[in-house]
Scaffold this active site. Structure first.
Site, PDB file in Angstrom:
ATOM      1  N   TYR A 112      -1.070  -7.526  -1.086  1.00 57.95           N
ATOM      2  CA  TYR A 112      -0.841  -6.252  -0.410  1.00 57.95           C
ATOM      3  C   TYR A 112      -0.568  -6.435   1.079  1.00 57.95           C
ATOM      4  CZ  TYR A 112      -5.538  -6.066   1.724  1.00 57.95           C
ATOM      5  OH  TYR A 112      -6.657  -6.307   2.471  1.00 57.95           O
ATOM      6  N   CYS A 113       0.059  -5.415   1.648  1.00 54.62           N
ATOM      7  CA  CYS A 113       0.280  -5.353   3.093  1.00 54.62           C
ATOM      8  C   CYS A 113       0.032  -3.914   3.534  1.00 54.62           C
ATOM      9  CB  CYS A 113       1.658  -5.876   3.494  1.00 54.62           C
ATOM     10  SG  CYS A 113       3.067  -4.978   2.821  1.00 54.62           S
ATOM     11  N   TRP A 114       0.950  -3.336   4.254  1.00 58.24           N
ATOM     12  CA  TRP A 114       0.762  -2.009   4.799  1.00 58.24           C
ATOM     13  C   TRP A 114       2.119  -1.336   4.938  1.00 58.24           C
ATOM     14  CZ3 TRP A 114       0.948  -0.361  10.357  1.00 58.24           C
ATOM     15  CH2 TRP A 114       0.345   0.877  10.564  1.00 58.24           C
ATOM     16  N   MET A 126       0.858  -1.169   0.000  1.00 54.17           N
ATOM     17  CA  MET A 126       0.000   0.000   0.000  1.00 54.17           C
ATOM     18  C   MET A 126       0.903   1.232   0.000  1.00 54.17           C
ATOM     19  SD  MET A 126      -3.134  -1.258   0.243  1.00 54.17           S
ATOM     20  CE  MET A 126      -4.252  -0.161   1.059  1.00 54.17           C
TER      21      MET A 126
END
Length: 131
Positions: A110-112, A3
């Site tokens: 996705y992750c962060w 992200m």
């Protein structure tokens, strides 16, 4: 992959949050992704996630805290520990979740924040031959 980079405070307040358009489920090819894979911890996933996402955490809640604590004192040691833990997890996912996927399998991963976790899975899947 990952992200947008932002602080937790920015994320919580919605400042500089990534904007998802109506066609976000389609990549540059215009074809829909086969799956949406959220590689964040179970706690992060429970707090919020993209609609339809599947949680395949590359680190457990406790492992993420351990890696983050080590990273704060030594980024190199934190990355080594994180990489080892993630590789153990990814090995299991390759044998289980991805074992029956065909060459045309195309996930959105996705992750962060920094994209380290999603990048780890995306790199391995790319090396296997997935798009």
């Amino acid at each position: 992959r990952g992200m947008a980079k932002m602080s937790p405070e920015q994320w919580a307040k919605g400042k500089n949050a990534p904007v998802l358009t109506a066609d976000w489920r389609f990549g540059e090819t215009g074809q829909p992704y086969c799956e949406i894979l959220d590689v964040r911890t179970p706690a992060e996933f429970a707090e919020d996630h993209l609609p339809g996402a599947i949680n395949l955490p590359v680190l457990s809640n406790d492992q993420r805290v351990l890696v983050g604590t080590m990273y704060a004192s030594s980024p190199f040691e934190g990355r080594k520990l994180g990489a080892g833990l993630i590789m153990e997890t990814l090995s299991g996912y390759l044998k289980e979740h991805f074992a029956e996927k065909g060459k045309d399998y195309r996930p959105l991963v996705y992750c962060w924040r920094g994209g380290q976790r999603s990048g780890s899975l995306a790199h391995v899947l790319s090396e296997v031959g997935f798009r």
